[in-house]
Design a protein around this motif. Structure first.
Motif, PDB file in Angstrom:
ATOM      1  N   LEU A 164       1.023  -0.630  -0.133  1.00 38.53           N
ATOM      2  CA  LEU A 164       0.227  -0.332  -0.160  1.00 38.53           C
ATOM      3  C   LEU A 164       1.164   1.346   0.623  1.00 38.53           C
ATOM      4  CD1 LEU A 164      -3.115  -1.258   2.694  1.00 38.53           C
ATOM      5  CD2 LEU A 164      -3.236  -0.279   0.127  1.00 38.53           C
ATOM      6  N   ARG A 165       1.243   2.031  -0.738  1.00 35.40           N
ATOM      7  CA  ARG A 165       1.589   2.962  -1.067  1.00 35.40           C
ATOM      8  C   ARG A 165       0.543   4.340  -1.088  1.00 35.40           C
ATOM      9  NH1 ARG A 165       2.369   2.827  -7.293  1.00 35.40           N
ATOM     10  NH2 ARG A 165       0.668   1.945  -7.225  1.00 35.40           N
ATOM     11  N   SER A 166      -0.473   4.569  -1.549  1.00 38.42           N
ATOM     12  CA  SER A 166      -1.750   5.640  -1.979  1.00 38.42           C
ATOM     13  C   SER A 166      -3.016   4.935  -0.949  1.00 38.42           C
ATOM     14  CB  SER A 166      -1.526   6.035  -2.372  1.00 38.42           C
ATOM     15  OG  SER A 166      -2.022   5.751  -3.696  1.00 38.42           O
ATOM     16  N   ILE A 167      -4.167   5.398  -0.719  1.00 36.84           N
ATOM     17  CA  ILE A 167      -5.153   5.235  -0.646  1.00 36.84           C
ATOM     18  C   ILE A 167      -6.081   6.230  -0.658  1.00 36.84           C
ATOM     19  CG2 ILE A 167      -4.933   2.573   1.027  1.00 36.84           C
ATOM     20  CD1 ILE A 167      -5.350   4.179   3.350  1.00 36.84           C
ATOM     21  N   MET A 168      -7.735   6.072  -1.067  1.00 40.40           N
ATOM     22  CA  MET A 168      -8.041   6.926  -1.462  1.00 40.40           C
ATOM     23  C   MET A 168     -10.067   6.697   0.569  1.00 40.40           C
ATOM     24  SD  MET A 168     -10.829   8.282  -3.495  1.00 40.40           S
ATOM     25  CE  MET A 168      -9.648   9.883  -4.778  1.00 40.40           C
ATOM     26  N   GLY A 209      -6.086   1.652  -3.142  1.00 41.62           N
ATOM     27  CA  GLY A 209      -7.064   1.040  -2.953  1.00 41.62           C
ATOM     28  C   GLY A 209      -8.258   2.066  -2.625  1.00 41.62           C
ATOM     29  N   ILE A 210      -9.581   1.668  -2.027  1.00 40.09           N
ATOM     30  CA  ILE A 210      -9.937   3.015  -1.218  1.00 40.09           C
ATOM     31  C   ILE A 210     -10.485   1.983   0.223  1.00 40.09           C
ATOM     32  CG2 ILE A 210     -12.172   3.449  -2.232  1.00 40.09           C
ATOM     33  CD1 ILE A 210     -12.153   3.014  -4.828  1.00 40.09           C
ATOM     34  N   LEU A 211     -10.723   2.693   1.137  1.00 38.99           N
ATOM     35  CA  LEU A 211     -11.269   2.517   2.360  1.00 38.99           C
ATOM     36  C   LEU A 211     -12.802   3.825   2.292  1.00 38.99           C
ATOM     37  CD1 LEU A 211      -8.925   2.511   4.791  1.00 38.99           C
ATOM     38  CD2 LEU A 211      -9.921   0.416   3.539  1.00 38.99           C
ATOM     39  N   VAL A 213      -2.597   9.387   2.454  1.00 36.47           N
ATOM     40  CA  VAL A 213      -4.140   9.392   2.423  1.00 36.47           C
ATOM     41  C   VAL A 213      -4.542  10.390   0.636  1.00 36.47           C
ATOM     42  CG1 VAL A 213      -5.780   9.639   3.203  1.00 36.47           C
ATOM     43  CG2 VAL A 213      -3.695   7.969   4.233  1.00 36.47           C
ATOM     44  N   LEU A 214      -5.779  10.042   0.568  1.00 37.95           N
ATOM     45  CA  LEU A 214      -6.432  10.861   0.156  1.00 37.95           C
ATOM     46  C   LEU A 214      -7.621  11.056   0.579  1.00 37.95           C
ATOM     47  CD1 LEU A 214      -4.303  10.590  -2.012  1.00 37.95           C
ATOM     48  CD2 LEU A 214      -5.564  11.041  -3.465  1.00 37.95           C
ATOM     49  N   PRO A 215      -7.847  12.370   1.922  1.00 41.35           N
ATOM     50  CA  PRO A 215      -9.570  11.764   1.969  1.00 41.35           C
ATOM     51  C   PRO A 215     -10.858  12.390   0.413  1.00 41.35           C
ATOM     52  CG  PRO A 215      -8.504  13.996   3.380  1.00 41.35           C
ATOM     53  CD  PRO A 215      -7.611  13.037   2.180  1.00 41.35           C
ATOM     54  N   ILE A 216     -11.689  12.411   0.777  1.00 44.95           N
ATOM     55  CA  ILE A 216     -13.159  12.713  -0.012  1.00 44.95           C
ATOM     56  C   ILE A 216     -14.359  13.122   1.108  1.00 44.95           C
ATOM     57  CG2 ILE A 216     -12.556  10.872  -1.467  1.00 44.95           C
ATOM     58  CD1 ILE A 216     -14.096  12.196  -4.061  1.00 44.95           C
ATOM     59  N   GLU A 217     -15.321  13.287   0.688  1.00 42.35           N
ATOM     60  CA  GLU A 217     -16.965  13.358   1.196  1.00 42.35           C
ATOM     61  C   GLU A 217     -17.383  12.728  -0.079  1.00 42.35           C
ATOM     62  OE1 GLU A 217     -17.595  17.248   2.935  1.00 42.35           O
ATOM     63  OE2 GLU A 217     -16.325  18.063   3.612  1.00 42.35           O
ATOM     64  N   VAL A 218     -18.437  11.852   1.072  1.00 46.55           N
ATOM     65  CA  VAL A 218     -18.980  10.818  -0.061  1.00 46.55           C
ATOM     66  C   VAL A 218     -20.360  11.534   0.005  1.00 46.55           C
ATOM     67  CG1 VAL A 218     -17.630   8.730  -0.222  1.00 46.55           C
ATOM     68  CG2 VAL A 218     -19.347   9.535   1.623  1.00 46.55           C
ATOM     69  N   GLU A 253     -13.373   7.700 -10.541  1.00 47.33           N
ATOM     70  CA  GLU A 253     -13.207   8.577 -12.032  1.00 47.33           C
ATOM     71  C   GLU A 253     -11.841   9.544 -10.728  1.00 47.33           C
ATOM     72  OE1 GLU A 253     -14.022  12.177 -14.048  1.00 47.33           O
ATOM     73  OE2 GLU A 253     -14.974  11.812 -13.233  1.00 47.33           O
ATOM     74  N   GLN A 254     -12.163   9.279  -9.820  1.00 56.03           N
ATOM     75  CA  GLN A 254     -10.878  10.132  -8.955  1.00 56.03           C
ATOM     76  C   GLN A 254     -10.092   9.355  -8.362  1.00 56.03           C
ATOM     77  OE1 GLN A 254     -12.133  13.306  -5.940  1.00 56.03           O
ATOM     78  NE2 GLN A 254     -13.734  14.236  -7.361  1.00 56.03           N
ATOM     79  N   ALA A 255     -10.715   7.865  -7.785  1.00 55.80           N
ATOM     80  CA  ALA A 255      -9.246   7.089  -7.224  1.00 55.80           C
ATOM     81  C   ALA A 255      -8.640   6.429  -8.122  1.00 55.80           C
ATOM     82  CB  ALA A 255     -10.257   6.313  -6.916  1.00 55.80           C
TER      83      ALA A 255
END
Length: 345
Positions: free
Chosen positions: A61-65, A126-128, A100-105, A117-119
């Motif tokens: 894991l290098r980066s997650i959304m 991966g996505i959490l 970690v790239l945070p995004i409001e759903v 698309e953003q991921a």
């Protein structure tokens, strides 16, 4: 600088040969249970097992959304559940150097397609997803083939991995404990929430059935939401309707937030906890330690939900198998007994 612990150190502590330690750690020979436990105990005490496990972790894991509802981002007394979970997760990501790239759903015009698309644009591994188990959102994530884990939610179609507290079993355990304290007329205060909240109601009713008690005294009472003022309003409605407690001797709240509101409403009506009525919460957030009386609650393992989600994500990436079935992991909760419950026995 401290010298690294090796096999010889473990052998000396366990009073066995170095070759025996090697066989135990690598499973290359049959060793008696007594010797094996002694070797593993020594390795654990010396910190060898923890270091070996950490060294063996594959850094895939290098980066997650991190997709979260907007109300989980600010730190306030009403979202301590989500905030505690996320804080522990972020510390672990920092330790592992995971970006970690945070995004409001739950922003306007947001969709599963937009999340995917953003991921992809961010090229995350991966996505959490936290506490948002809308079917359309989960379908979009599953269809993208991007490894993903849902935290504190239920994927009824079992398309992606998920990790959640064992809500139903924990609620059943807490209610069964109240029944063992002599309570037979119990209110479950809840709200019309997601599946995870409904599982708590199911566990409450399960306990009555398991004890062969009538469901007529298993009262399910609904608040408009999970905020403390909504819990207080629901408690006032109950008292007004029944001109008192209506024979209820204990209240089991589906969230500590509701319990905080109930405490205030009961005090306003001149009821004493736990002398007049007992109270149990669910979540185990820190505020329960400071109520008067202190709140008995079901403590959710908030420190471990994010860790388990990262492990599931790594497992999915390493497997690289599109046919691998989705995993649903439930974590055990525990009952924290404090001062808000009185035994009737």
């Amino acid at each position: 600088m401290n010298r690294k612990v090796g096999i010889k150190d473990i052998a000396a502590r366990a009073e066995v040969a170095a070759s025996t330690v090697s066989h135990v750690l690598n499973g290359t020979a049959t060793i008696s249970l007594e010797v094996r436990e002694r070797v593993l105990g020594a390795a654990r005490e010396l910190g060898y097992l923890a270091r070996r496990r950490e060294k063996a972790t594959i850094a895939v894991l290098r980066s997650i959304m991190l997709a979260v509802p907007s109300d989980t981002l600010p730190n306030n007394q009403h979202n301590l559940f989500s905030w505690t979970l996320l804080s522990r997760l972020m510390r672990e990501c920092e330790r592992r150097s995971i970006r970690v790239l945070p995004i409001e759903v739950d922003t306007p015009n947001f969709s599963g397609a937009k999340l995917v698309e953003q991921a992809r644009q961010a090229e995350v591994d991966g996505i959490l997803l936290l506490s948002d188990d809308r079917a359309d959102l989960l379908r979009a994530i599953a269809g993208s083939r991007i490894p993903a884990v849902l935290m504190n939610g239920e994927d009824h179609e079992m398309q992606i991995d998920s990790v959640t507290p064992g809500n139903r079993f924990a609620a059943r355990y807490a209610t069964n404990w109240l029944i063992k304290q002599g309570h037979r007329s119990i209110m479950h205060l809840t709200w019309e929430g997601r599946g995870t909240v409904r599982r708590r109601r199911d566990g409450f009713l399960d306990a009555f059935r398991a004890n062969e008690l009538s469901l007529e005294t298993a009262y399910v009472h609904y608040a408009e939401g999970y905020f403390p003022d909504m819990g207080a309003a629901a408690m006032r409605r109950w008292i007004d309707k029944h001109d008192g407690l209506g024979g209820v001797t204990a209240i089991f709240c589906a969230a500590d937030n509701l319990a905080l509101g109930v405490i205030g409403a009961l005090q306003e009506a001149n009821y004493s906890l736990p002398n007049d009525i007992s109270l149990v919460g669910f979540d185990g957030v820190a505020l329960g330690e400071f109520t008067s009386p202190t709140l008995t609650t079901v403590s959710v393992p908030l420190d471990y939900i994010g860790l388990a989600a990262l492990n599931l994500l790594e497992q999915r990436i390493v497997a690289a198998d599109p046919g691998m079935p989705a995993n649903r992991l439930e974590l055990g909760c525990r009952l924290t007994v404090r001062g808000s419950v009185r035994s009737l026995r």
